[in-house]
Motif scaffolding. Structure first.
Motif, PDB file in Angstrom:
ATOM      1  N   LEU A 106       0.833  -1.196   0.000  1.00  0.00           N
ATOM      2  CA  LEU A 106       0.000   0.000   0.000  1.00  0.00           C
ATOM      3  C   LEU A 106       0.877   1.259   0.000  1.00  0.00           C
ATOM      4  O   LEU A 106       0.605   2.223  -0.731  1.00  0.00           O
ATOM      5  N   ALA A 107       1.942   1.209   0.783  1.00  0.00           N
ATOM      6  CA  ALA A 107       2.853   2.354   0.854  1.00  0.00           C
ATOM      7  C   ALA A 107       3.523   2.593  -0.493  1.00  0.00           C
ATOM      8  O   ALA A 107       3.649   3.741  -0.956  1.00  0.00           O
ATOM      9  N   ILE A 108       3.938   1.518  -1.166  1.00  0.00           N
ATOM     10  CA  ILE A 108       4.581   1.651  -2.485  1.00  0.00           C
ATOM     11  C   ILE A 108       3.616   2.262  -3.489  1.00  0.00           C
ATOM     12  O   ILE A 108       3.951   3.165  -4.245  1.00  0.00           O
ATOM     13  N   LEU A 109       2.380   1.791  -3.468  1.00  0.00           N
ATOM     14  CA  LEU A 109       1.365   2.318  -4.381  1.00  0.00           C
ATOM     15  C   LEU A 109       1.147   3.806  -4.127  1.00  0.00           C
ATOM     16  O   LEU A 109       1.032   4.600  -5.066  1.00  0.00           O
ATOM     17  N   ALA A 110       1.114   4.188  -2.856  1.00  0.00           N
ATOM     18  CA  ALA A 110       0.902   5.592  -2.508  1.00  0.00           C
ATOM     19  C   ALA A 110       2.057   6.449  -3.022  1.00  0.00           C
ATOM     20  O   ALA A 110       1.845   7.528  -3.572  1.00  0.00           O
ATOM     21  N   LEU A 111       3.287   5.963  -2.893  1.00  0.00           N
ATOM     22  CA  LEU A 111       4.454   6.711  -3.367  1.00  0.00           C
ATOM     23  C   LEU A 111       4.456   6.847  -4.883  1.00  0.00           C
ATOM     24  O   LEU A 111       4.840   7.866  -5.428  1.00  0.00           O
ATOM     25  N   LEU A 112       4.020   5.782  -5.560  1.00  0.00           N
ATOM     26  CA  LEU A 112       4.023   5.789  -7.020  1.00  0.00           C
ATOM     27  C   LEU A 112       2.995   6.748  -7.600  1.00  0.00           C
ATOM     28  O   LEU A 112       3.231   7.416  -8.590  1.00  0.00           O
ATOM     29  N   PHE A 113       1.852   6.831  -6.985  1.00  0.00           N
ATOM     30  CA  PHE A 113       0.751   7.578  -7.589  1.00  0.00           C
ATOM     31  C   PHE A 113       0.463   8.934  -6.942  1.00  0.00           C
ATOM     32  O   PHE A 113      -0.347   9.689  -7.431  1.00  0.00           O
ATOM     33  N   TYR A 114       1.143   9.285  -5.858  1.00  0.00           N
ATOM     34  CA  TYR A 114       0.877  10.580  -5.227  1.00  0.00           C
ATOM     35  C   TYR A 114       1.556  11.674  -6.053  1.00  0.00           C
ATOM     36  O   TYR A 114       2.685  11.485  -6.507  1.00  0.00           O
TER      37      TYR A 114
END
Lengths: 163, 196
Positions: A106-114
């Protein structure tokens, strides 16, 4: 074939009910009369009646084979209860930390798309090239944006929300 | 067999005692129903080892769900629902099919042909007729799961139609039609064996 008082079709319908002991006594006597005079129906009835008996014999043989294990059933059940109880009280380390991979993903996804820019607020319009005089929304936030002569003028009207 | 037939402590009382923390009362319930449960399970899964696991797992599940039991209803109907679902799950996982041969390990080497035109009525009769056991098992395996459950509950356990309906969560009419179908299929296998 015709029996004493009943035709074969009717007899066939009554055989299954008879096998379940659901046939009234009169109908049972009538069926017996038919079977006595009709070898084909008698064979059919014997097979229907035998179905349950053979099934019971079959399971009886297996129960006999498994008798020692069946005798120890409570021991098996108690062991299973204790094992399940321990598992409930002390979940394995896998179960205890299973949330970590999900959190990392979830953290990786947040970093990628923020959005990368830090100077932008998600509430600001991304461009002022188009003048918008009136924006209406059923949501609580209404924004009116107007490009002035020198500087853009932005009017935010916020209802029932914090900015 | 329930407490009315054994004249023992009623099931409800054993359940209350178990819920109060006395596992010995649950042991009594296990002793009371394990034989019937095994007969039903083996009829559905068709294998003694799997049936033992099904019975064990069903009792364990019942133990943890006991607080959900509604007093006034029959324990064995409630328990059989767990048991049948457990057996059907096991059946699906084992992926047995109509091609799976009858478990013949119990048959003696010196088995002799059965008497002509007589269906076996005792274990000894069936021990002499290995092909009949095979034929019946194939027919049973080929039945849809819930049809198999119905005929086993009716013929092996002797349950009434309305009790079977409660266990399987369906109408009495559905029980009767499934029973009719299952019995017809098994009867065909017995007749074919006798005529063949």
């Amino acid at each position: 074939m015709e029996g004493a008082t009943m035709d074969c079709r009717t007899a066939l319908e009554k055989m299954a009910r008879n096998a379940d002991g659901l046939l009234p006594r009169e109908a049972e006597a009538e069926l017996s009369g038919h079977l006595a005079g009709c070898p084909a129906c008698a064979a059919e009835d014997a097979a229907i009646s035998a179905t349950g008996a053979v099934l019971r014999v079959l399971t009886g043989i297996r129960a006999r084979r498994e008798a020692p294990a069946l005798d120890a059933m409570w021991t098996r059940v108690r062991a299973g209860i204790e094992e399940s109880g321990e598992a409930r009280l002390h979940p394995s380390w896998i179960a205890r930390w299973a949330w970590i991979p999900a959190a990392v993903a979830l953290a990786i996804l947040a970093l990628l798309f923020y959005p990368a820019g830090t100077d932008r607020s998600p509430f600001h319009p991304s461009t002022f090239d188009v003048a918008v005089e009136d924006v209406e929304s059923e949501a609580a936030t209404v924004a009116l944006v107007d490009k002035g002569e020198d500087l853009p003028r932005v009017i935010w009207i916020i209802e029932d929300a914090k900015t | 067999m329930n407490e009315r037939e054994t004249g023992g402590v009623p099931d409800d009382a054993l359940i209350r005692t178990t819920l109060a923390g006395d596992d010995g009362a649950f042991a009594e319930l296990v002793e009371r129903y394990k034989g019937r449960a095994f007969a039903v399970a083996v009829g559905i899964v068709g294998n003694g080892d799997d049936a033992l696991d099904v019975v064990q797992d069903s009792f364990i599940k019942a133990y943890y769900k006991l607080k959900e039991f509604r007093f006034g209803s029959n324990f064995y109907t409630w328990f059989y629902r767990l048991l049948v679902n457990q057996a059907i799950d096991r059946w699906r996982k084992s992926a047995r099919s109509a091609e799976v041969p009858f478990d013949e390990s119990w048959l003696s080497e010196d088995a002799s042909p059965p008497d002509a035109f007589a269906y076996p009525q005792t274990p000894e009769d069936l021990l002499r007729d290995r092909e009949l056991g095979d034929a019946l098992q194939r027919a049973l395996d080929a039945l849809p799961e819930y049809h198999r459950a119905v005929i086993v509950l009716r013929e092996v356990d002797g349950m009434a139609y309305d009790e079977i309906a409660k266990v399987l969560g369906c109408s009495v009419g559905t029980v009767m039609s499934r029973l009719h179908y299952a019995r017809a299929k098994l009867k065909e296998s017995l007749k074919a064996h006798r005529e063949g």
